[in-house]
Enzyme design. Structure first.
Site, PDB file in Angstrom:
ATOM      1  N   PRO A 114       0.787  -1.228   0.000  1.00  0.00           N
ATOM      2  CG  PRO A 114      -0.163  -1.132   2.119  1.00  0.00           C
ATOM      3  CD  PRO A 114       0.501  -2.078   1.165  1.00  0.00           C
ATOM      4  CG  ASN A 115      -0.319   4.284   1.159  1.00  0.00           C
ATOM      5  OD1 ASN A 115      -1.285   4.778   0.595  1.00  0.00           O
ATOM      6  ND2 ASN A 115      -0.398   3.751   2.362  1.00  0.00           N
TER       7      ASN A 115
ATOM      8  NE  ARG B  50       3.739   6.776   1.668  1.00  0.00           N
ATOM      9  CZ  ARG B  50       3.976   5.574   2.162  1.00  0.00           C
ATOM     10  NH1 ARG B  50       4.542   4.644   1.412  1.00  0.00           N
ATOM     11  NH2 ARG B  50       3.632   5.276   3.388  1.00  0.00           N
TER      12      ARG B  50
ATOM     13  CE1 TYR C  13       8.520   5.326   3.421  1.00  0.00           C
ATOM     14  CE2 TYR C  13       6.934   7.114   3.223  1.00  0.00           C
ATOM     15  CZ  TYR C  13       7.404   5.996   3.886  1.00  0.00           C
ATOM     16  OH  TYR C  13       6.768   5.542   5.006  1.00  0.00           O
TER      17      TYR C  13
ATOM     18  CG  ASN D 267       8.256  -1.804   0.820  1.00  0.00           C
ATOM     19  OD1 ASN D 267       7.623  -1.870   1.871  1.00  0.00           O
ATOM     20  ND2 ASN D 267       8.913  -0.717   0.450  1.00  0.00           N
TER      21      ASN D 267
ATOM     22  CB  ALA E 101       1.370   0.491   6.865  1.00  0.00           C
TER      23      ALA E 101
ATOM     24  CD  GLU F  89      10.468  -6.919   6.791  1.00  0.00           C
ATOM     25  OE1 GLU F  89      11.184  -7.710   7.453  1.00  0.00           O
ATOM     26  OE2 GLU F  89       9.661  -6.144   7.313  1.00  0.00           O
TER      27      GLU F  89
ATOM     28  CG  HIS G 146      10.787  -1.885   5.375  1.00  0.00           C
ATOM     29  ND1 HIS G 146       9.425  -1.811   5.216  1.00  0.00           N
ATOM     30  CD2 HIS G 146      11.032  -3.000   6.097  1.00  0.00           C
ATOM     31  CE1 HIS G 146       8.857  -2.834   5.830  1.00  0.00           C
ATOM     32  NE2 HIS G 146       9.813  -3.583   6.370  1.00  0.00           N
TER      33      HIS G 146
ATOM     34  NE  ARG H 150       9.605   6.520   8.836  1.00  0.00           N
ATOM     35  CZ  ARG H 150       8.636   6.282   7.949  1.00  0.00           C
ATOM     36  NH1 ARG H 150       8.741   5.251   7.123  1.00  0.00           N
ATOM     37  NH2 ARG H 150       7.584   7.070   7.889  1.00  0.00           N
TER      38      ARG H 150
HETATM   39  C1  DQA Z   1       7.974   1.336   4.222  1.00  0.00           C
HETATM   40  C2  DQA Z   1       7.974   1.598   5.743  1.00  0.00           C
HETATM   41  C3  DQA Z   1       6.590   1.411   6.335  1.00  0.00           C
HETATM   42  O1  DQA Z   1       6.621   1.691   7.719  1.00  0.00           O
HETATM   43  C4  DQA Z   1       5.610   2.349   5.677  1.00  0.00           C
HETATM   44  O2  DQA Z   1       4.311   2.131   6.171  1.00  0.00           O
HETATM   45  C5  DQA Z   1       5.636   2.269   4.188  1.00  0.00           C
HETATM   46  C6  DQA Z   1       6.931   2.170   3.518  1.00  0.00           C
HETATM   47  C7  DQA Z   1       9.332   1.650   3.580  1.00  0.00           C
HETATM   48  O3  DQA Z   1       9.564   1.204   2.458  1.00  0.00           O
HETATM   49  O4  DQA Z   1      10.132   2.385   4.167  1.00  0.00           O
HETATM   50  O5  DQA Z   1       4.614   2.363   3.522  1.00  0.00           O
HETATM   51  O6  DQA Z   1       7.698  -0.043   4.013  1.00  0.00           O
END
Ligand code: DQA
Length: 146
Positions: free
Chosen positions: A13-14, A21, A26, A78, A81, A102, A104, A111
């Site tokens: 998501p996102n 964003r 990011y 990735n 959240a 995994e 990020h 954070r």
């Molecule tokens: C993320 C870190 C997560 O905490 C966050 O909700 C994201 C992006 C990252 O790539 O840094 O959406 O996965």
């Protein structure tokens, strides 16, 4: 090196909004550019399949589909959240045979406290956090060397 034929990249998501964003967290690179750059890092006989979904169930379906496919060498995930609370995604990762790495972009440990815990980390082959787009390249390198 494995002789499997493709690597799946799943973004949650996102992450479709990368580039616009919160660029201070990011970065300015779009997801399309990250995927394009990653594809250039593949060995000649490998393909990259990329997916992005804002829906938990779709991410799970992606993991199920590739997770029993002997042609899939690994999954770069990735989960955004969802990483912090989706037991359903953790269960999907635990259920499949294909190694899941995994990733990020941001350093989740630097954070907010609620981002410090990843419920998917224990069932992933490994986790990479904090290197921006390089996190994906490092995950790719890890999968190719498994
Ligand atoms: C993320 C870190 C997560 O905490 C966050 O909700 C994201 C992006 C990252 O790539 O840094 O959406 O996965």
């Amino acid at each position: 090196m494995s002789d499997n034929k493709y690597i799946l990249v799943v973004n949650g998501p996102n992450l479709n909004l990368l580039g616009k964003r919160q660029p201070e967290i990011y970065g300015a690179t779009s997801l399309e550019d990250i995927n394009r750059e990653l594809a250039t890092q593949l060995p000649p006989d490998f393909a990259l399949i990329t997916k992005q979904s804002n829906c938990e169930g779709e991410i799970i379906d992606n993991i199920h589909e590739a997770g029993f496919d002997p042609d899939c060498a690994g999954i770069i995930l990735n989960a955004g959240a969802y990483s912090h609370y989706s037991l359903a995604i953790a269960d999907a990762i635990a259920a499949v045979n294909t190694p899941v790495v995994e990733v990020h972009l941001s350093n989740i440990y630097a954070r907010e406290e609620y981002r410090h815990k990843s419920v998917i980390a224990p069932v992933c082959r490994g986790s990479i956090s904090g290197f921006g787009p390089l996190s994906y390249s490092l995950a790719l390198k890890a999968i190719l060397e498994l």
